[in-house]
Write an enzyme that holds these catalytic residues in place. Structure first.
Site, short mmCIF file in Angstrom:
data_model
loop_
_atom_site.label_atom_id
_atom_site.label_comp_id
_atom_site.label_asym_id
_atom_site.label_seq_id
_atom_site.Cartn_x
_atom_site.Cartn_y
_atom_site.Cartn_z
N HIS A 144 -11.40 17.96 -46.96
CA HIS A 144 -10.63 19.14 -47.32
C HIS A 144 -8.91 19.05 -46.92
O HIS A 144 -8.16 20.07 -47.16
CB HIS A 144 -10.96 20.53 -46.29
CG HIS A 144 -10.62 20.22 -44.99
ND1 HIS A 144 -11.28 19.44 -44.11
CD2 HIS A 144 -9.55 20.56 -44.21
CE1 HIS A 144 -10.74 19.34 -42.92
NE2 HIS A 144 -9.55 20.21 -42.93
C1 UD1 Z 1 -6.98 24.33 -41.57
C2 UD1 Z 1 -6.13 23.24 -40.46
C3 UD1 Z 1 -6.78 22.03 -40.29
C4 UD1 Z 1 -8.32 21.99 -40.11
C5 UD1 Z 1 -8.93 23.11 -41.12
C6 UD1 Z 1 -10.17 23.20 -40.92
C7 UD1 Z 1 -3.60 23.69 -40.24
C8 UD1 Z 1 -2.31 23.06 -40.55
N1 UD1 Z 1 -4.55 23.12 -40.64
O1 UD1 Z 1 -6.76 23.86 -42.68
O2 UD1 Z 1 -5.98 21.32 -39.36
O3 UD1 Z 1 -8.83 20.85 -40.19
O4 UD1 Z 1 -8.35 24.30 -40.93
O5 UD1 Z 1 -10.95 23.93 -41.70
O6 UD1 Z 1 -3.74 24.71 -39.42
N2 UD1 Z 1 -9.42 29.76 -46.87
C9 UD1 Z 1 -10.24 30.53 -47.26
N3 UD1 Z 1 -11.20 31.19 -46.36
C10 UD1 Z 1 -10.45 31.01 -44.89
C11 UD1 Z 1 -9.72 29.95 -44.57
C12 UD1 Z 1 -9.17 29.44 -45.57
O7 UD1 Z 1 -10.61 30.92 -48.33
O8 UD1 Z 1 -11.31 31.70 -44.15
C13 UD1 Z 1 -8.78 29.19 -47.97
C14 UD1 Z 1 -7.44 29.85 -48.55
O9 UD1 Z 1 -7.26 29.46 -49.75
C15 UD1 Z 1 -6.44 29.13 -47.90
C16 UD1 Z 1 -6.89 27.46 -47.74
O10 UD1 Z 1 -8.25 27.78 -47.60
O11 UD1 Z 1 -5.11 29.25 -48.52
C17 UD1 Z 1 -6.35 26.86 -46.61
O12 UD1 Z 1 -6.39 27.41 -45.28
P1 UD1 Z 1 -5.39 27.05 -44.08
O13 UD1 Z 1 -5.72 28.00 -42.91
O14 UD1 Z 1 -4.13 27.02 -44.41
O15 UD1 Z 1 -5.51 25.48 -43.97
P2 UD1 Z 1 -7.01 24.46 -44.04
O16 UD1 Z 1 -6.93 23.89 -44.91
O17 UD1 Z 1 -8.16 25.49 -43.67
#
Ligand code: UD1
Length: 368
Positions: free
Chosen positions: A207
């Site tokens: 991811h």
């Molecule tokens: C975050 C953490 C990362 C961790 C990862 C585990 C940061 C900088 N990154 O990354 O260190 O390894 O979590 O999962 O804090 N989304 C959903 N549903 C959710 C959450 C996210 O659909 O419940 C999607 C959204 O499109 C969002 C994308 O995932 O824009 C990224 O989510 P985000 O929390 O920004 O970062 P992660 O890639 O999850």
């Protein structure tokens, strides 16, 4: 009695905060815990499933911040967390890991002169293009107390000029959850539901933005996965971000046409633990899974150029393969041809399931 705000925001935080919340409840004569969820992760499969599996109480306060750009998300957490700290007036705020919530809440505390403790401090990949590395460096600079998982983390902090009295080596908090839940994970039906009972399989998680946000890097990894899947089927519980990118980058057909590269929904904690503990191999770009694989003795091929957890390479089962197709295939082949001997399993010191109590003891000592 110490009043503590425990902060969790994203999936990899929940298994780190759960043992602390539970130990504070057990030691309620000395600790009053308030659990704050920032809402960085909010899907049932990324959040509630972990509260259920880890038997955590509902958050006392949910900031409901959600997804956005890093700046908007971080600012949203800062803005929403400040009034909570002002009204609760905690003795300590405890943050874990390296996600945006960790750094944002630490910054709020530093500005309000409220003491903050960082659990899983001192890890460094030395790769500043990684958003988590920025969160780690900033959090450790401003936190009052740094709880480290291993001695390499202590050395990193000392090298950054952090005074020794702020550093406390306590072991790996995530391993408290791992060891505390292994028996329960055996009762999961995940392996059976996926038809993998008694079969050889590999588990994949992927991811990181650097791996999945661009077609060139994602394709290079996918080429390797297709090669490895010819030898052992790969099960891939995919992060929502990865699922979105597979569609956007036009890679869906490569998964749909390959029965041995099986894309499934993200799994809860117990189901994933069961799947991982029965795997021949894990391929991952996660940090925490490198550590879980070390303790479980599962060969791990890390799909990154570096790791902030070098002890999993030194003592554990981890190989840093990078994102070059041939290197990944070779690392997987080597791991499959040389199954690890579980009797020679080496686990880093203090990764023993008692880290939460050591943290609570240290917090009491600081106050006393
Ligand atoms: C975050 C953490 C990362 C961790 C990862 C585990 C940061 C900088 N990154 O990354 O260190 O390894 O979590 O999962 O804090 N989304 C959903 N549903 C959710 C959450 C996210 O659909 O419940 C999607 C959204 O499109 C969002 C994308 O995932 O824009 C990224 O989510 P985000 O929390 O920004 O970062 P992660 O890639 O999850």
């Amino acid at each position: 009695m110490l009043k503590i705000i425990n902060v969790a925001g994203a999936r990899p935080n929940f298994m780190k905060i759960a043992p602390l919340v539970s130990a504070m409840k057990r030691r309620s004569a000395d600790f009053h815990s308030i659990l704050v969820h920032t809402g960085q992760h909010y899907d049932a499969s990324m959040s509630q499933a972990f509260f259920r599996d880890l038997e955590m109480p509902e958050p006392d306060i949910d900031l409901g911040v959600g997804s956005a750009s890093h700046a908007v998300q971080t600012a949203g957490i800062i803005q929403a967390f400040e009034p909570v700290v002002l009204s609760e007036k905690p003795d300590w705020v405890v943050v874990v890991g390296d996600v945006n919530s960790t750094m944002a809440c630490s910054l709020v505390c530093a500005k309000l002169d409220v003491k903050v403790a960082h659990v899983e401090a001192g890890l460094r990949s030395r790769d500043r293009t990684m958003p988590e590395e920025i969160n780690r460096v900033l959090t450790d600079q401003i936190a009052d107390l740094l709880f480290t998982p291993s001695s390499d983390a202590d050395a990193n902090l000392i090298a950054e000029g952090i005074p020794r009295e702020r550093i406390c080596l306590v072991g790996n908090i995530m391993i408290d959850s791992l060891l505390g839940n292994l028996e329960r994970a055996k009762r999961s039906t995940a392996r059976m539901d996926l038809g993998l009972q008694g079969k050889d399989y590999a588990v994949l998680t992927l991811h990181r933005p650097s791996n999945v946000d661009e077609v060139a890097s994602f394709s290079r990894i996918l080429d390797a996965l297709e090669e490895i899947a010819r030898r052992v089927p790969i099960v891939f519980p995919a992060h929502p971000r990865t699922v979105k990118m597979i569609a956007e980058l036009g890679l869906a057909a490569r998964f749909e046409s390959n029965r041995d590269l099986r894309l499934i929904e993200p799994l809860g904690y117990l189901d994933f633990l069961q799947l991982l503990s029965g795997a021949r191999l894990v391929l991952t770009d996660s940090g925490g899974i490198q550590e879980e694989a070390t303790v479980l003795g599962i060969p791990c091929v890390t799909l990154r150029e570096n790791t902030e957890r070098p002890i999993t390479v030194e003592m554990g089962t981890n190989t840093i393969a990078g994102t070059n197709t041939a290197k990944i295939v070779e690392a997987a082949r080597h791991a499959l041809d040389n199954p690890s001997d579980k009797s020679s399993l080496r686990v880093p010191p203090l990764w023993d399931g008692h880290t939460a109590d050591r943290i609570l003891d240290a917090l009491l000592e600081k106050e006393g």
